[in-house]
Design a protein around this motif. Structure first.
Motif, PDB file in Angstrom:
ATOM      1  N   TRP A  31       0.813  -1.205   0.000  1.00  0.00           N
ATOM      2  CA  TRP A  31       0.000   0.000   0.000  1.00  0.00           C
ATOM      3  C   TRP A  31       0.854   1.266   0.000  1.00  0.00           C
ATOM      4  O   TRP A  31       0.445   2.291  -0.557  1.00  0.00           O
ATOM      5  CB  TRP A  31      -1.005  -0.037   1.148  1.00  0.00           C
ATOM      6  N   LEU A  34       1.909   1.546  -3.618  1.00  0.00           N
ATOM      7  CA  LEU A  34       0.751   2.013  -4.386  1.00  0.00           C
ATOM      8  C   LEU A  34       0.579   3.515  -4.221  1.00  0.00           C
ATOM      9  O   LEU A  34       0.412   4.235  -5.210  1.00  0.00           O
ATOM     10  CB  LEU A  34      -0.519   1.282  -3.928  1.00  0.00           C
ATOM     11  N   VAL A  38       0.918   6.247  -7.252  1.00  0.00           N
ATOM     12  CA  VAL A  38      -0.186   7.141  -7.621  1.00  0.00           C
ATOM     13  C   VAL A  38       0.270   8.597  -7.542  1.00  0.00           C
ATOM     14  O   VAL A  38      -0.008   9.398  -8.452  1.00  0.00           O
ATOM     15  CB  VAL A  38      -1.416   6.890  -6.720  1.00  0.00           C
ATOM     16  N   TYR A  67      -1.471   0.643 -11.039  1.00  0.00           N
ATOM     17  CA  TYR A  67      -2.585  -0.227 -11.432  1.00  0.00           C
ATOM     18  C   TYR A  67      -2.345  -1.657 -10.932  1.00  0.00           C
ATOM     19  O   TYR A  67      -3.232  -2.279 -10.350  1.00  0.00           O
ATOM     20  CB  TYR A  67      -2.710  -0.194 -12.960  1.00  0.00           C
ATOM     21  N   TRP A  70      -2.557  -1.829  -7.158  1.00  0.00           N
ATOM     22  CA  TRP A  70      -3.943  -1.749  -6.700  1.00  0.00           C
ATOM     23  C   TRP A  70      -4.556  -3.145  -6.655  1.00  0.00           C
ATOM     24  O   TRP A  70      -5.188  -3.527  -5.678  1.00  0.00           O
ATOM     25  CB  TRP A  70      -4.745  -0.827  -7.613  1.00  0.00           C
ATOM     26  N   CYS A  74      -5.691  -5.208  -3.367  1.00  0.00           N
ATOM     27  CA  CYS A  74      -7.073  -5.696  -3.196  1.00  0.00           C
ATOM     28  C   CYS A  74      -7.081  -7.192  -2.916  1.00  0.00           C
ATOM     29  O   CYS A  74      -7.866  -7.668  -2.080  1.00  0.00           O
ATOM     30  CB  CYS A  74      -7.909  -5.365  -4.427  1.00  0.00           C
TER      31      CYS A  74
END
Length: 159
Positions: A31, A34, A38, A67, A70, A74
């Motif tokens: 995370w 990520l 971003v 991407y 992500w 998830c």
């Protein structure tokens, strides 16, 4: 591979709270990466050059990393919030089937894509129709790979 590091056994040990599992190093790393990807994408997109797949610029490369992270994030969350144990999984054969026949997966995927494009207007399809066709596509591909594995067939590239 990456999956073994991010989803290694013991990432959802019994007795730990969800919060404790979310604070594990692998989860925090994914995370954090990520978030950085971003932010880097936004900075490059607005201050250097817009995202361009054709130019394969830094913004596009960072967008691709974001991407991918992500989706990995998830999957990690799903793994933590609803852990599956080997005896609970009904489709245990899918991953070994794909791993043992990656060339067949690629070739069958290409043939199925071509057949799908010949049979219907994929660009103009309604969202529900596209979703159903994609589900049928994946079910067919996985069924072929599982059948090949059960039959003991392995398709490998020659050396």
């Amino acid at each position: 591979g990456v999956g073994r590091v991010l989803f290694r056994a013991g990432t959802t040990p019994a007795g730990k709270t969800v919060w404790q599992r979310l604070r594990q190093p692998q989860v925090v790393q994914v995370w954090t990466l990520l978030t950085l990807a971003v932010m880097g994408t936004a900075i490059c997109h607005y201050h250097v050059q817009p995202v361009s797949r054709r130019m394969c610029n830094a913004a596009y490369a960072l967008f691709t990393v974001a991407y991918s992270m992500w989706f990995i994030g998830c999957f990690q969350l799903a793994h933590i919030l609803a852990p599956l144990h080997a005896e609970d999984v009904a489709c245990q054969q899918v991953i070994p089937s794909v791993n043992s026949n990656q060339l067949a997966c690629f070739l069958c995927g290409n043939v199925l894509t071509g057949l799908t494009n010949l049979c219907m207007d994929t660009v103009g399809a309604a969202p529900m129709a596209a979703f159903l066709v994609l589900g049928l596509y994946l079910m067919t591909l996985v069924s072929i790979l599982v059948a090949l594995r059960r039959a003991g067939v392995r398709i490998k590239a020659g050396h």
